[in-house]
Design a protein around this motif. Structure first.
Motif, short mmCIF file in Angstrom:
data_model
loop_
_atom_site.label_atom_id
_atom_site.label_comp_id
_atom_site.label_asym_id
_atom_site.label_seq_id
_atom_site.Cartn_x
_atom_site.Cartn_y
_atom_site.Cartn_z
N LYS A 240 12.64 31.27 35.33
CA LYS A 240 13.67 30.40 35.32
C LYS A 240 14.55 30.59 34.30
N GLN B 100 15.14 31.72 29.79
CA GLN B 100 14.32 32.25 28.16
C GLN B 100 14.53 30.62 27.62
N HIS C 51 14.10 29.32 23.22
CA HIS C 51 13.61 29.73 21.84
C HIS C 51 13.69 28.56 20.97
N LYS D 168 16.60 26.25 21.94
CA LYS D 168 17.80 26.96 22.78
C LYS D 168 17.14 27.36 24.23
N PHE D 169 17.72 27.30 25.23
CA PHE D 169 17.38 27.57 26.49
C PHE D 169 18.40 28.38 26.98
N ASN D 170 18.06 29.59 27.44
CA ASN D 170 18.92 30.51 28.22
C ASN D 170 18.61 30.77 29.31
N PHE D 171 19.56 30.58 30.58
CA PHE D 171 19.20 30.86 31.83
C PHE D 171 20.53 31.16 32.96
#
Lengths: 372, 372
Positions: A305, A307, A309, B106-109
């Motif tokens: 889905k 990343q 952090h 932090k969410f990256n997608f």
């Protein structure tokens, strides 16, 4: 058989014994609750038993006609919950015609002979041990997280009760992690005369745990095959596991190269957020724990889905770390700890890490890393 | 696009629009929430739309870079719920790299182009109508019980809004029962200039119902194909059903031979107990309603499991009754009535019975008997 008892007592007692009724035994008679009315003591005994674990409890009742009967467990639970407050009358005649009534409600149904319903095993009781329910509940809650449901490794399906010279220690292992909870002897839990070790099925302790919680005592009575937990108004009996438990003591002696001190609820909230980026099927994905300075822990995960952090304030002593773990093993442990601060000792990227209290040894959660 | 907004506003707005997101459309783009940031008004618009029913809401946001984007609906809902309180930053670059961050999380997608995400239809609004949300909620709650989910009878899948000379009437029919709720015009719900009839999908009203509840007004705007419910901070748009609704008025004129007055909660509790003796698959079994004197209603059911009987105090006027019914039709109606006493008019064992208030005509629930 004919008895009259208060609805609220029947409801509560039924809820207790239903916890030991399983519809998965393949033996239909065990889908019932066994009732036995004793005229002399004016009590109604209720029993649920799936042959592995059984619960018996007694309530006050006006017994007009002594006798035994079976009632389908689910039906009894439903009816006991929904009847009007007040007196409930239960009758069963010689043809197993059964009537449960209260107020202006009446249920009629056929039941079956009690002959084949098993009694709970009598425990000879060559060993007894007493401890407060509330402390026992907490001990179970912490150790049970590492009980495995993989039936091919029976020793992993139980919790070891290790009453040694110093304290009572509960230990569970599932091959990837180990959970220990401990309670030192004191006036409410006197030291055992002779150290003992028991391996008790996690299933029975899971059933028992919510029934504990008061400050009253629970007494364990044990023979070679069975254990009985007596809560006064209720007793639970379970078979013991006879498999050999892993020699775990040496695992706990590693000193490790790194110790971090971390806020438990911040760590837990961060990990729970990271799980959002993982599909349920991804839950074995590694999270990467990393320190790059002495004041913060960096956590990273990469899934299909995306990343996620997290950066969490910690204090690091010793070498910097960069290790992969299964996040569930951390969240399981952090959820059953009450302390706000915990310390975690790391032994490099191949050795286990251990979550411990800042002082004392009330619990230890050992977690193996994942290999990169 | 880049915006910053408070977590709690984002969380609430996401919960609203998620109600209109369906994963069953077969069109993956509709599994997303559409976000649009407007710099001039400093607002973030959120939209969920499954082509049948759509919801749009706006929240205050600091818009650093205007633009549109899509976010997978479930992921946005999960993240918005779990982020720390405080400011949330959402960015999406020209390559659809998306970052949602708050505090030290932090969410990256990756997301996808917004081009194919549908707009809500514009309602020309040749008809508008205003009523208080809390009253509207109650009207829906009562009528919706008779909406059928059987897609082969589309007119049964909706609620008729019949704004006539006297009042606003909501009507649903499923072939076996009919539910009507009514509200008379008053200063907060002024009489319509011209009577109208609309058939609105039950699905949209089910989504709308929990969003109502304040004393604020809701405005309906209608054209030939669509209806918009505007709650101020939020609007829901649904297609209209164009099927012909059953001519139900004549059904309500039967005077009946028997009227009983009954305590609603006693009747409901008795019926709920009787359901315990029925398996879920038995729920179409008849219950027998019978009066043998002027002061009690006898209810009986026989199932595979056994029999149940209830005896409820009533006052009977007219002929004695002995009629079979589907119990669910009674429990559904009794659960959405607030009155403690209701009257039920029976028209023999073949005609419908009607549950009504003791005074007034706020609701009528018509139920057909089962043939013996």
């Amino acid at each position: 058989m004919k008895i009259v008892c208060p609805k609220n007592l029947l409801h509560q007692a039924t809820n207790y014994v239903l916890r030991a009724v399983s519809s998965k035994t393949g033996n239909e008679i065990l889908d019932n609750v066994f009732l036995s009315a004793d005229k002399q003591s004016n009590t109604l005994l209720l029993r649920g038993y799936d042959l592995e674990c059984g619960i018996e409890t007694k309530i006050k009742a006006d017994v007009y006609e002594a006798g035994d009967m079976l009632v389908p467990a689910r039906l009894l639970g439903d009816i006991a919950a929904k009847l009007e407050e007040g007196d409930v009358t239960i009758t069963c005649d010689e043809n197993y015609k059964t009537v449960i009534s209260a107020g202006k409600s009446k249920f009629n149904f056929m039941t079956r002979p009690t002959a084949d319903f098993p009694s709970l095993p009598e425990i000879s009781g060559n060993l007894t041990f007493t401890l407060p329910q509330d402390r026992f509940q907490k001990l179970i809650k912490q150790a049970i997280i590492a009980v495995s449901t993989d039936l091919s490794r029976p020793a992993f399906n139980g919790i070891l009760f290790n009453a040694n010279e110093k304290n009572l220690e509960l230990v569970a292992i599932d091959g990837f992690r180990l959970a220990i909870s401990r309670h030192a002897y004191d006036e409410r839990m006197p030291k055992v005369e002779k150290p003992f070790r028991l391996l008790i099925p996690g299933k029975a302790l899971k059933i028992l745990q919510p029934l504990l919680g008061s400050e009253d005592l629970v007494t364990l009575k044990v023979d070679n095959k069975q254990v009985e937990f007596n809560l006064g108004s209720l007793k639970l009996v379970s078979r013991l596991l006879t498999n050999e438990f892993m020699k775990y003591e040496s695992l706990l002696n590693s000193n490790g190269d790194t110790t971090i001190v971390i806020n438990r609820s911040q760590f837990l909230a961060g990990l729970e957020r990271m799980l959002l980026i993982m599909n349920v099927s991804d839950r074995r994905l590694p999270i990467r724990l990393q320190t790059t300075d002495e004041s913060s822990l960096q956590i990273d995960v990469v899934s299909e889905k995306g990343q996620a952090h997290e950066d969490i304030a910690v204090s690091v002593q010793g070498q910097m770390i960069d290790i992969d773990y299964n996040p569930i093993y951390f969240t399981d442990a952090l959820r059953v700890i009450d302390d706000e601060l915990v310390q975690i000792n790391f032994a490099g990227s191949l050795g286990p890490c251990i979550i411990k209290p800042m002082t004392g040894d009330d619990y230890e959660f050992l977690i193996l890393p994942l290999r990169r």
